[in-house]
Design a protein around this motif. Structure first.
Motif, PDB file in Angstrom:
ATOM      1  N   THR A  93       0.835  -1.206   0.000  1.00 41.15           N
ATOM      2  CA  THR A  93       0.000   0.000   0.000  1.00 41.15           C
ATOM      3  C   THR A  93       0.870   1.256   0.000  1.00 41.15           C
ATOM      4  O   THR A  93       0.625   2.203  -0.766  1.00 41.15           O
ATOM      5  CB  THR A  93      -0.903  -0.007   1.253  1.00 41.15           C
ATOM      6  N   ALA A  94       1.873   1.229   0.870  1.00 50.12           N
ATOM      7  CA  ALA A  94       2.761   2.385   0.963  1.00 50.12           C
ATOM      8  C   ALA A  94       3.484   2.602  -0.365  1.00 50.12           C
ATOM      9  O   ALA A  94       3.602   3.743  -0.852  1.00 50.12           O
ATOM     10  CB  ALA A  94       3.761   2.172   2.099  1.00 50.12           C
ATOM     11  N   GLY A 141      -5.210   4.278 -11.543  1.00 48.48           N
ATOM     12  CA  GLY A 141      -6.603   4.069 -11.104  1.00 48.48           C
ATOM     13  C   GLY A 141      -6.744   2.738 -10.396  1.00 48.48           C
ATOM     14  O   GLY A 141      -7.322   2.631  -9.303  1.00 48.48           O
ATOM     15  N   PHE A 142      -6.180   1.712 -11.021  1.00 47.44           N
ATOM     16  CA  PHE A 142      -6.210   0.370 -10.421  1.00 47.44           C
ATOM     17  C   PHE A 142      -5.461   0.369  -9.087  1.00 47.44           C
ATOM     18  O   PHE A 142      -5.893  -0.227  -8.107  1.00 47.44           O
ATOM     19  CB  PHE A 142      -5.588  -0.628 -11.406  1.00 47.44           C
ATOM     20  N   ILE A 148      -7.012   1.657  -1.586  1.00 49.84           N
ATOM     21  CA  ILE A 148      -8.106   1.947  -0.659  1.00 49.84           C
ATOM     22  C   ILE A 148      -8.621   0.651  -0.013  1.00 49.84           C
ATOM     23  O   ILE A 148      -8.738   0.551   1.204  1.00 49.84           O
ATOM     24  CB  ILE A 148      -9.239   2.714  -1.375  1.00 49.84           C
ATOM     25  N   THR A 149      -8.885  -0.378  -0.840  1.00 51.72           N
ATOM     26  CA  THR A 149      -9.464  -1.616  -0.284  1.00 51.72           C
ATOM     27  C   THR A 149      -8.484  -2.319   0.658  1.00 51.72           C
ATOM     28  O   THR A 149      -8.858  -2.756   1.749  1.00 51.72           O
ATOM     29  CB  THR A 149      -9.882  -2.602  -1.401  1.00 51.72           C
ATOM     30  N   TYR A 153      -8.827  -3.033   4.718  1.00 51.61           N
ATOM     31  CA  TYR A 153      -8.740  -4.406   5.248  1.00 51.61           C
ATOM     32  C   TYR A 153      -7.634  -4.511   6.305  1.00 51.61           C
ATOM     33  O   TYR A 153      -7.837  -5.032   7.400  1.00 51.61           O
ATOM     34  CB  TYR A 153      -8.474  -5.397   4.110  1.00 51.61           C
ATOM     35  N   ALA A 154      -6.448  -3.974   5.939  1.00 43.77           N
ATOM     36  CA  ALA A 154      -5.302  -4.091   6.853  1.00 43.77           C
ATOM     37  C   ALA A 154      -5.571  -3.371   8.171  1.00 43.77           C
ATOM     38  O   ALA A 154      -5.283  -3.883   9.246  1.00 43.77           O
ATOM     39  CB  ALA A 154      -4.051  -3.528   6.190  1.00 43.77           C
TER      40      ALA A 154
END
Lengths: 160, 187
Positions: A93-94, A141-142, A148-149, A153-154
């Motif tokens: 994510t980071a 975009g992907f 975000i998702t 969750y994390a």
């Protein structure tokens, strides 16, 4: 010991705990021969001692403990992988955040960005180059969707 | 004695390496001690079985902390006490003073029915003692535990244990007043 008024009765516990000197011990033993109430107290003390020394044995618990230990180990492994997964998700994510957000940031005029010296200029040029390529916006975009998702969750998992 | 300590030392080392046979053997050696401690604190046979298991789970999850065989028994005793305390803290319930289950206890070397009566009288008196007094007596008279081990398990000095035993036995004797007949007639 209150049931017995003999002064020697106070020595019974010390006698049983082997805390009397040899002299005190032999004097106490001589007294015992002539004092039925002290003999009575001594017998009670010995009955109590027998009970205190009793060893209670559970049933066969070895197998149950070993089985439970196995379950604990499996749970530990599961939580280890879950933890590793969380860390990986946060890392990805980071990384996505840096690679996706930076090109967007770089679309702003240079004057809006802090002056980080010549190294920052090298990096900003690199990301500006990335941002200028059209297909990269599709991946961005992907990337945002993943960002975000997986972040949600994390964070939910980490709070548990 | 030395060879026993060496044997326990080897078992600890093997258990630290994950040897299940060594763990099983350590349970067999110490289960009587743990069960006795737990039972004296809970007075509940079934609960004591469960908490004895919990104690060993904790022991083996932290077995790597054991540095020497001499420290194993006091350490296990301390864990057993903490497991029971945690249980009561979590369950937020007071200690049950019921001795129905005591009837079924299997005690080493005792099989006659009369001894059960005596045991119940003494157990009842023991239950009236403060937990600290009960533990001092349980550990002091448990076969094979040295004064030093008792002191280590209870985090007290050896002198304090000696004084504590004396006081606890006096209190116990006070609670046994009136039951002399039950205590002596069956001996």
């Amino acid at each position: 010991m209150s049931m017995n008024s003999c002064p020697y009765v106070e020595k019974i516990i010390d006698y049983r705990l082997h805390r009397l000197t040899d002299e005190e011990r032999s004097s106490f033993e001589t007294h015992l021969d002539s004092c039925p109430s002290c003999r009575h107290e001594l017998a009670i003390e010995m009955a109590v001692e027998d009970e205190l020394a009793a060893e209670f044995q559970p049933g066969l618990i070895e197998q149950a403990v070993m089985r439970r230990l196995e379950i604990h180990k499996e749970e530990d492994m599961r939580s280890f992988w879950l933890y590793s997964y969380r860390i990986a998700v946060l890392g990805i994510t980071a990384a996505i955040a840096i690679f996706v957000l930076l090109p967007y940031l770089l679309k702003f005029p240079r004057s809006y960005l802090p002056d980080l010296g010549k190294y920052a200029i090298v990096f900003t040029d690199f990301f500006a180059g990335l941002a200028s390529i059209d297909p990269i916006f599709f991946f961005m975009g992907f990337g945002y969707f993943l960002l975000i998702t997986s972040s949600i969750y994390a964070l939910v998992q980490l709070r548990r | 004695m030395e060879s026993k300590i060496n044997e326990i030392g080897c078992l600890i080392k093997s258990a630290q390496d994950g040897d299940e046979q060594a763990m099983t053997k350590l349970i067999t050696i110490h289960k009587g001690l743990v069960f006795t401690i737990v039972l004296r604190m809970t007075n509940d046979y079934d609960l004591s079985q469960d908490l004895t298991q919990d104690t060993f789970i904790k022991v083996f999850m932290n077995i790597k902390r054991v540095k020497s065989a001499e420290h194993l028994r006091p350490w296990i005793c301390a864990i057993a006490r903490n497991v029971v305390r945690d249980h009561f803290r979590k369950a937020k319930r007071t200690q049950a003073i019921s001795f129905e289950s005591v009837k079924d206890f299997h005690v080493k070397g005792e099989s006659n029915i009369d001894s059960t009566k005596r045991r119940m009288v003494i157990q009842d008196a023991l239950a009236k003692l403060a937990e600290r007094d009960r533990m001092i007596l349980t550990l002091t008279y448990y076969d094979g535990l040295s004064l030093g081990e008792v002191a280590q398990a209870l985090k007290m000095s050896e002198n304090a244990v000696k004084v504590g035993v004396h006081r606890a036995r006096k209190r116990l004797r006070k609670y046994l007043e009136g039951y002399e007949h039950e205590l002596l007639s069956i001996r």
